[in-house]
Design a protein around this motif. Structure first.
Motif, PDB file in Angstrom:
ATOM      1  N   ARG B  27       0.849  -1.190   0.000  1.00  0.00           N
ATOM      2  CA  ARG B  27       0.000   0.000   0.000  1.00  0.00           C
ATOM      3  C   ARG B  27       0.887   1.244   0.000  1.00  0.00           C
ATOM      4  O   ARG B  27       1.793   1.359   0.827  1.00  0.00           O
ATOM      5  N   PRO B  28       0.634   2.180  -0.903  1.00  0.00           N
ATOM      6  CA  PRO B  28       1.498   3.371  -0.965  1.00  0.00           C
ATOM      7  C   PRO B  28       1.409   4.182   0.334  1.00  0.00           C
ATOM      8  O   PRO B  28       0.327   4.375   0.881  1.00  0.00           O
ATOM      9  N   ARG B  29       2.576   4.636   0.808  1.00  0.00           N
ATOM     10  CA  ARG B  29       2.593   5.407   2.046  1.00  0.00           C
ATOM     11  C   ARG B  29       2.240   6.869   1.798  1.00  0.00           C
ATOM     12  O   ARG B  29       1.735   7.551   2.676  1.00  0.00           O
ATOM     13  N   ASN B  30       2.539   7.344   0.579  1.00  0.00           N
ATOM     14  CA  ASN B  30       2.305   8.756   0.290  1.00  0.00           C
ATOM     15  C   ASN B  30       0.926   8.948  -0.339  1.00  0.00           C
ATOM     16  O   ASN B  30       0.775   9.504  -1.423  1.00  0.00           O
ATOM     17  N   LEU B  34      -0.594  10.767  -4.252  1.00  0.00           N
ATOM     18  CA  LEU B  34      -0.738   9.877  -5.410  1.00  0.00           C
ATOM     19  C   LEU B  34      -1.691  10.444  -6.449  1.00  0.00           C
ATOM     20  O   LEU B  34      -2.703  11.051  -6.119  1.00  0.00           O
ATOM     21  N   ALA B  38      -1.882   6.356 -10.331  1.00  0.00           N
ATOM     22  CA  ALA B  38      -1.073   5.555  -9.407  1.00  0.00           C
ATOM     23  C   ALA B  38      -1.970   4.764  -8.449  1.00  0.00           C
ATOM     24  O   ALA B  38      -1.685   3.609  -8.120  1.00  0.00           O
ATOM     25  N   TRP B  39      -3.066   5.383  -8.023  1.00  0.00           N
ATOM     26  CA  TRP B  39      -4.032   4.660  -7.182  1.00  0.00           C
ATOM     27  C   TRP B  39      -4.630   3.488  -7.943  1.00  0.00           C
ATOM     28  O   TRP B  39      -4.777   2.389  -7.408  1.00  0.00           O
ATOM     29  N   TYR B  42      -2.248   0.659  -8.075  1.00  0.00           N
ATOM     30  CA  TYR B  42      -2.178  -0.073  -6.803  1.00  0.00           C
ATOM     31  C   TYR B  42      -3.441  -0.903  -6.573  1.00  0.00           C
ATOM     32  O   TYR B  42      -3.388  -2.073  -6.193  1.00  0.00           O
TER      33      TYR B  42
END
Lengths: 416, 122
Positions: B27-30, B34, B38-39, B42
């Motif tokens: 899971r992206p931390r930023n 995003l 990019a979401w 993911y």
């Protein structure tokens, strides 16, 4: 080409049906085409046919790694219906259903489209409300849909278990009378013959191994029978869509799963409609040969083995016997699996890609057969004009970043 | 169907387990920085390979613990089982010979050998 008719049938009877001409050629691939369709299933062949018929693009090759119709076109349970919930899907599937209704005449090939009705059962009050909502939504979209009470269901399909004390009793059903079944192989063969007649080259045993892409535009396809130059590539590869997309450096929101089906020994006519149940989870119809054609949900894991596990068959059969105790002594004759490309919202992807001239038609998941004519029709428009028409526009890849998903898990009727 | 060796319970039938999909998706931390693309990558985009696949399973009808499996999706052969948090093992040479090529064993088109072990896929 010979026009199939009662006269050609009679004429060929005199020579014991030994002199029928081949239905389509098997040409060597040419070095270049105006458009190349990757995948010789129903959707791919339909795309080629409509490219030639509707858009005048006849310099087209259909590349098939095996034999035409040998993938999911030959592995589905042949159900055709258009009773989807949301406007975007309802319009797309209804477009397909309308094409189905004239398909045998259009192709001069009997696809044995039989509008015997498709019934979706409700087993509890919540499901009944959801299905009634779908009936109303269908009617607003001009799609025939009826709600049947329990009594009407049992009158329409008397062999259903009507016992109100079972774990999942039948409380009602939706019925789309224009739905039904078609002969799956005939759809591939009919489109192949009609496309071939208009000049399309159908090239079997020709596997695409890569795309040649220059400056972000497709230049051609590498195949096991050499390089083929083209500026337009339409990929209609069902379960292998992600594999082909990876060759072009594109990621797709797909997972490929085995979806199993099975047929019983042939028996006399016993069920003259299609019965589907989401809750007990199985669907059944009877082929013209007399076999029960049975299917249910996907195997849960990603796999490209066209086989699946026994546990899924066991669950399917127990659901069938729950609904139809009359079938409890039937013997099953054959079982197989097809690899279905499931999308997160259970809707198809008909889309341009970041690569110019490369188009994907995929994500039909467990329910692509019913869409075959409509899918080919709208995808041909996209490939020919480089723009989707109004029917295909909601199904672009962009919906996964915009959030405009077309969530059809309920109407898809197969768990995934 | 196949047998999965649970790291805690040993070899059990696949239906005892539930599938958790592709492994090693972080899971992206930023999150607040995003883009929508990019979401989408993911949330939705998956490798879905024909061949070596790193994936998660949970022993739902057993110890109910999660673990990772490396499996060849062209044959359903399980190549490695490893614990959550461990790096995926390097298993070269597992892709089918051609992108769409059918492997020597284990595909639906070519039945497995009588003893199940002598195919060139091993």
């Amino acid at each position: 080409m010979t026009k199939y008719s009662i006269l050609s049938l009679a004429r060929n009877a005199f020579s014991y049906h030994e002199n029928w001409p081949e239905a389509w050629r098997s040409p060597e691939p040419k070095p270049a085409y105006e458009a190349v369709i990757v995948g010789g299933g129903g959707h791919g062949l339909a795309t080629a046919y409509y490219l030639a018929k509707e858009h005048g693009i006849t310099n087209v090759a259909v590349l098939e790694k095996g034999w035409i119709g040998g993938g999911n076109t030959g592995r589905n349970t042949t159900i055709v219906r258009s009773n989807y919930l949301f406007d975007a899907s309802a319009h797309l599937y209804e477009h397909a259903l309308k094409l189905w209704e004239g398909l045998s005449q259009e192709l001069n090939y009997n696809v044995m489209f039989s509008q015997r009705g498709v019934m979706n059962l409700a087993h509890d009050q919540h499901e009944a409300r959801e299905l009634k909502r779908r009936v109303h939504a269908n009617r607003l979209n001009g799609i025939d849909a009826e709600w049947l009470t329990r009594e009407q269901v049992l009158e329409f399909c008397p062999i259903l278990n009507g016992d109100p004390t079972i774990r999942y009793p039948v409380v009602g059903a939706t019925l789309q009378r224009r739905g039904g079944t078609a002969r799956h192989d005939a759809v591939a063969w009919g489109y192949a013959r009609a496309a071939d007649e208009r000049g399309v080259d159908i090239i079997q045993n020709c596997e695409v191994t890569g795309f040649r892409i220059t400056n972000g535009a497709v230049e051609g396809v590498e195949t096991t029978r050499g390089f083929i130059r083209t500026g337009k590539v339409g990929v209609v590869a069902a379960g292998h869509s992600s594999v082909l997309a990876a060759m072009a450096g594109i990621r797709l929101p797909l997972e490929s799963h085995p979806l199993q089906a099975l047929v019983s020994e042939p028996v006399k006519p016993v069920i003259d409609t299609v019965v589907m149940s989401n809750a007990v989870h199985a669907y059944v119809s009877q082929s013209d040969k007399g076999e029960l054609v049975i299917g249910a949900g996907i195997d849960p894991y990603v796999s490209y083995t066209q086989r699946g596990g026994f546990s899924v068959i066991e669950e399917t059969i127990s659901a069938i016997v729950e609904m139809f105790p009359i079938f409890s002594r039937m013997r099953m004759m054959r079982q197989w699996g097809g690899i279905v490309d499931t999308a997160p919202d259970a809707s198809a992807i008909i889309s341009k890609t970041p690569v110019k001239g490369l188009y994907f038609n995929c994500g039909w998941g467990t329910g692509g057969f019913k869409a075959t004519p409509g899918s080919g029709h709208v995808f041909a428009h996209l490939v020919a004009r480089d723009e989707p028409n109004a029917l295909a526009a909601p199904f672009s890849l962009e919906r996964f970043s915009s959030g405009a998903l077309v969530a059809e898990h309920g109407a898809a009727a197969v768990a995934h | 169907m196949f047998v999965i060796s649970c790291p805690w319970c040993g070899p059990r039938e696949q239906r005892e387990f539930s599938y958790g999909g592709e492994a090693h998706i972080v899971r992206p931390r930023n999150a607040d920085e995003l883009t929508d693309e990019a979401w989408a990558d993911y949330l939705f985009m998956r490798k879905n390979p024909k061949g070596l696949h790193y994936e998660r399973w949970v022993h739902s009808h057993g110890c109910r613990r999660w673990f990772n499996v490396a499996r060849n999706t062209a044959t359903d052969e399980i190549l490695a089982v490893y614990r959550m948090g461990e790096a995926p093992p390097d298993l070269p040479g597992q892709q089918p010979p051609t992108p769409c090529g059918e492997p020597a064993i284990g595909s639906g088109n070519k039945a497995i050998d009588a003893d199940g072990l002598t195919g060139t896929g091993r």
